[in-house]
Write a protein that holds these residues in place. Sequence first.
Motif, PDB file in Angstrom:
ATOM      1  N   VAL A 288       0.849  -1.184   0.000  1.00 44.11           N
ATOM      2  CA  VAL A 288       0.000   0.000   0.000  1.00 44.11           C
ATOM      3  C   VAL A 288       0.887   1.237   0.000  1.00 44.11           C
ATOM      4  N   GLY A 289       0.483   2.245  -0.739  1.00 41.15           N
ATOM      5  CA  GLY A 289       1.215   3.499  -0.794  1.00 41.15           C
ATOM      6  C   GLY A 289       0.265   4.662  -0.969  1.00 41.15           C
ATOM      7  N   GLY A 290       0.720   5.863  -0.620  1.00 38.48           N
ATOM      8  CA  GLY A 290      -0.118   7.040  -0.744  1.00 38.48           C
ATOM      9  C   GLY A 290       0.314   8.120   0.214  1.00 38.48           C
ATOM     10  N   PHE A 291      -0.666   8.947   0.627  1.00 34.52           N
ATOM     11  CA  PHE A 291      -0.349  10.023   1.561  1.00 34.52           C
ATOM     12  C   PHE A 291      -1.561  10.336   2.419  1.00 34.52           C
ATOM     13  N   LYS A 292      -1.300  10.961   3.575  1.00 31.31           N
ATOM     14  CA  LYS A 292      -2.331  11.447   4.483  1.00 31.31           C
ATOM     15  C   LYS A 292      -2.070  12.908   4.790  1.00 31.31           C
ATOM     16  N   GLN A 293      -3.131  13.695   4.874  1.00 33.26           N
ATOM     17  CA  GLN A 293      -3.043  15.082   5.311  1.00 33.26           C
ATOM     18  C   GLN A 293      -4.104  15.316   6.374  1.00 33.26           C
ATOM     19  N   ASP A 294      -3.671  15.682   7.577  1.00 29.87           N
ATOM     20  CA  ASP A 294      -4.570  15.934   8.701  1.00 29.87           C
ATOM     21  C   ASP A 294      -4.316  17.343   9.204  1.00 29.87           C
ATOM     22  N   TYR A 295      -5.192  18.286   8.833  1.00 25.94           N
ATOM     23  CA  TYR A 295      -4.994  19.689   9.164  1.00 25.94           C
ATOM     24  C   TYR A 295      -5.467  20.039  10.569  1.00 25.94           C
ATOM     25  N   ASP A 307       3.560   0.792   3.006  1.00 29.59           N
ATOM     26  CA  ASP A 307       3.575  -0.341   3.915  1.00 29.59           C
ATOM     27  C   ASP A 307       3.415  -1.631   3.131  1.00 29.59           C
ATOM     28  N   VAL A 308       3.806  -2.728   3.762  1.00 30.26           N
ATOM     29  CA  VAL A 308       3.605  -4.063   3.212  1.00 30.26           C
ATOM     30  C   VAL A 308       3.096  -4.952   4.338  1.00 30.26           C
ATOM     31  N   GLY A 309       2.432  -6.011   3.988  1.00 25.22           N
ATOM     32  CA  GLY A 309       1.922  -6.945   4.984  1.00 25.22           C
ATOM     33  C   GLY A 309       1.549  -8.262   4.340  1.00 25.22           C
ATOM     34  N   LEU A 310       1.034  -9.170   5.151  1.00 18.88           N
ATOM     35  CA  LEU A 310       0.742 -10.509   4.663  1.00 18.88           C
ATOM     36  C   LEU A 310      -0.416 -11.115   5.439  1.00 18.88           C
ATOM     37  N   ASP A 311      -1.352 -11.721   4.714  1.00 20.41           N
ATOM     38  CA  ASP A 311      -2.379 -12.577   5.293  1.00 20.41           C
ATOM     39  C   ASP A 311      -2.106 -14.005   4.847  1.00 20.41           C
ATOM     40  N   LEU A 732      -7.958   1.647  -5.373  1.00 19.65           N
ATOM     41  CA  LEU A 732      -7.593   3.059  -5.288  1.00 19.65           C
ATOM     42  C   LEU A 732      -8.642   3.733  -4.418  1.00 19.65           C
ATOM     43  N   VAL A 733      -8.216   4.337  -3.292  1.00 21.50           N
ATOM     44  CA  VAL A 733      -9.149   4.869  -2.292  1.00 21.50           C
ATOM     45  C   VAL A 733      -8.803   6.322  -2.006  1.00 21.50           C
ATOM     46  N   TYR A 734      -9.834   7.181  -1.991  1.00 23.14           N
ATOM     47  CA  TYR A 734      -9.652   8.589  -1.643  1.00 23.14           C
ATOM     48  C   TYR A 734     -10.664   8.953  -0.566  1.00 23.14           C
ATOM     49  N   ASN A 735     -10.179   9.516   0.540  1.00 28.10           N
ATOM     50  CA  ASN A 735     -11.030   9.960   1.642  1.00 28.10           C
ATOM     51  C   ASN A 735     -10.790  11.439   1.902  1.00 28.10           C
ATOM     52  N   THR A 736     -11.854  12.161   2.180  1.00 26.98           N
ATOM     53  CA  THR A 736     -11.716  13.561   2.546  1.00 26.98           C
ATOM     54  C   THR A 736     -12.806  13.935   3.539  1.00 26.98           C
ATOM     55  N   ARG A 737     -12.498  14.894   4.399  1.00 31.36           N
ATOM     56  CA  ARG A 737     -13.471  15.400   5.375  1.00 31.36           C
ATOM     57  C   ARG A 737     -13.367  16.912   5.414  1.00 31.36           C
ATOM     58  N   VAL A 738     -14.512  17.568   5.239  1.00 27.40           N
ATOM     59  CA  VAL A 738     -14.589  19.027   5.166  1.00 27.40           C
ATOM     60  C   VAL A 738     -15.488  19.527   6.280  1.00 27.40           C
ATOM     61  N   PHE A 759      -4.892   6.421  -1.167  1.00 24.48           N
ATOM     62  CA  PHE A 759      -4.188   5.153  -1.005  1.00 24.48           C
ATOM     63  C   PHE A 759      -4.292   4.336  -2.286  1.00 24.48           C
ATOM     64  N   LEU A 760      -3.219   3.671  -2.637  1.00 27.63           N
ATOM     65  CA  LEU A 760      -3.214   2.645  -3.663  1.00 27.63           C
ATOM     66  C   LEU A 760      -2.809   1.346  -2.986  1.00 27.63           C
ATOM     67  N   LYS A 761      -3.618   0.328  -3.158  1.00 30.64           N
ATOM     68  CA  LYS A 761      -3.339  -0.954  -2.516  1.00 30.64           C
ATOM     69  C   LYS A 761      -3.458  -2.066  -3.544  1.00 30.64           C
ATOM     70  N   PHE A 762      -2.525  -3.021  -3.449  1.00 35.65           N
ATOM     71  CA  PHE A 762      -2.577  -4.194  -4.318  1.00 35.65           C
ATOM     72  C   PHE A 762      -2.280  -5.425  -3.473  1.00 35.65           C
ATOM     73  N   ASN A 763      -3.175  -6.398  -3.537  1.00 35.63           N
ATOM     74  CA  ASN A 763      -2.893  -7.685  -2.908  1.00 35.63           C
ATOM     75  C   ASN A 763      -3.193  -8.800  -3.895  1.00 35.63           C
ATOM     76  N   TYR A 764      -2.516  -9.916  -3.701  1.00 39.62           N
ATOM     77  CA  TYR A 764      -2.597 -11.007  -4.675  1.00 39.62           C
ATOM     78  C   TYR A 764      -2.644 -12.329  -3.924  1.00 39.62           C
ATOM     79  N   LEU A 765      -3.442 -13.254  -4.456  1.00 38.57           N
ATOM     80  CA  LEU A 765      -3.600 -14.562  -3.826  1.00 38.57           C
ATOM     81  C   LEU A 765      -2.670 -15.581  -4.469  1.00 38.57           C
ATOM     82  N   PHE A 766      -1.786 -16.159  -3.652  1.00 36.93           N
ATOM     83  CA  PHE A 766      -0.982 -17.309  -4.043  1.00 36.93           C
ATOM     84  C   PHE A 766      -1.613 -18.544  -3.399  1.00 36.93           C
TER      85      PHE A 766
END
Length: 768
Positions: A288-295, A307-311, A732-738, A759-766
Amino acid sequence: MNDLPFTVSLHAPSTNVVSRKLSRFRESLIPLLVALAAPLAAQQRVQAVRIDTPPVLDGLVTELFWNQIDPATGFIQQEPDSGIPATEQTEVRVAFDDNNLYLGIVCLDSQPGNIVVTQNRRDATLTDTDSIVVLLDTFNDDQNAFLFGTSPTGIEYDGQVSKAGQGRGGVGTPARAGGQGGTGGGSQRGGASAFNLNWDGVWKVRSQITPRGWEAEMVIPFKTLRYNPGPERVWGFNVTRNLRRRNEQSYWTPVPRPYTINQVEIAGDLVGLDLKTHRNLKLLPFVVGGFKQDYTRAKDQSKPVHDVGLDLKYSISSSLTLDATFNTDFAQVEVDEEQINLTRFDLFFPEKRPFFLENSGTFEFGTAREVEIFFSRKIGIDESGEQVPIDAGVRLSGKVGKFDVGLLNMHTRKISEITPSNNFSVVRVSREFANRGSVGVIGVSRQSTSHFDRERPWNRTFGADLNLGIGKYGNWFNYFAKSQSPGLNGGDQAGASAFAYDDLHHRIDLSYTEVGRNFNPEVGFVRRVGYRKPTFGYRYTHYPEGRRLRSIFPHFQWNSWYTIENTDKESGFQHYHLDTRWENGSSLGFAWNRNFERLDKPFEVFPGVNIRPGRYGYSESVVNYGTDPTARFFALGNASVGNFYGGTIRTINFNGGYRRGQNLTWSGGYIRNFINVPEGVFTTDLVAFRFNWSFTPKSFVQAFTQYNSRTGQVGTNARLAILSTSSTGFFLVYNTRVATVDYFDPHEHERRTMSRALFLKFNYLFDF
């Protein structure tokens, strides 16, 4: 001149008279059909046939071997004409090899051009479209099952059934003023549920509309299921078909009103299976990659995310599965639906994270949305709803001999000066027996692993439950639990006993719940403490002879809460409701509610509006409605007028939408409360808008925007998903709060972005 010594005169009755007599005769047979339903289920059988070459998965049931297999057919209507053959018949053939179960389904239709298709996304509701659902009771225990469904467009619909399909929803969902939430149309499930739609299995399906109707082929790997291996195995089996243009539901093994396919014990038999043990390993790595902005933060307002992870999933046996997760991420999960709280008690927000939803029925214990001993949202989500990082977790679930076993352990990370690191453990063991019965125990623990959490370093909760089936229609649910917390002694127990009876016409619910003042399951959900609560509800369902009006079901419900120390009444709710369902799926009803609240201290119902202590009795009248859910334009909601804490309340609750074909849907909701109490006058607004564009059953764009006047914020969650399996692929996920003071008059007030994230996230099943 007549040669006979007497004259015989025959007068044929009119068609309407014959129809009425046949209808009355059919209704008189329904109790007998219901009584015979269970014995017939054991006699209804279909043979599974071993094949050497798997079918070509194209949605056409045309291979030679399909024609050589005897189908499950002879479907019987439940709606609208209970007990008679379906107007359009269905054929379901079953085959298997060492690795997969194959289903060849032919939904015969004399008017294939009029087949109704309204959905094209995974796990979409199948009641609003032509569809088929298959039940597999893989242990043949009349308690647990898997569901697999599809539509003419080949969507994947799957879920798990537990507790013999015996839900604990009561006589009906009360229509009432206030309308605290749920405008977005998403899932709002709680625990203690008999059906888990959120389970996602790995399987395949293809469907096509053909000159003989529509057809589907399903391929279900045995390693997706749990079962006992061996030769000549028998599974519980049933199939239901929805013929939407007639709003007709039919079943292979007849299911009486008011039950559904979830009633596992009614299923027939799938015989002839020769099953091998499958021990497989599934790895699901993600990046997963991307950015966060919290004003709202004083510093570090912007930061990158990577980040990376595993299930991991491993089948220890064909009936026992080990799941593990490392550096868990839920970036692709839809945000919570906003709610407005006009009560003194906590709101319930459902679990939506996939790891916790899978096999969740194993760990359920308590009263849904009121007293849940284990509530997985307490792991990895803080009190404000923000995500707490989960370092690792493991779950073991399935059957060991005659016992159902569930073990869960999760570890969350410390966030400096905000929350300590914690270790969470759950142990659940139960034993199921005949006639929907079960007995079990549960243990839940939270242990802080951070040195600065000195006030509440640990918490434990233990419980036992006993459920009994009484005859064919009665169920008796019981549980008792006790919590242990530092500094809390005495009054730390909770328990309930509930009886439910549900037959063709009558639903009765009778229960008693008691929760101590110091009952504190920190890994559970408890709406209120320190009370005794008796409840009683009754619903009568009448099925008129006419075809336009399907059912009339008047019902009532009485709830009372008494202070546990002195049995003084502190809350009350009486609900009386006349509701109806019509041929096209629409509804219309009228309800009258009587409320009582005892306030021992001021209650802030709205910022700056504090209701004075006292005893308040007030009532409300509610009209609810719903249009044809398959129409291009659809709507449902209610309007209410009543009293509220010595004043008045007016509520408008509207949900509706527009669909264009099977791929595009716009929907939304609006709830406004006009409240006038002696302490002040105010309004609340809750607005939600959803957009869904399904390119294929596994590819979609969704956007969900909400406005809550109580917080003065507008939030948007937009998601693009291109899936390769049920829950893996690209996101591909976009969140915003106004923030805004008044969303309906934004030009006179400052509006500013509080936070946003991409956020951009990619997971794959082996799959090994």
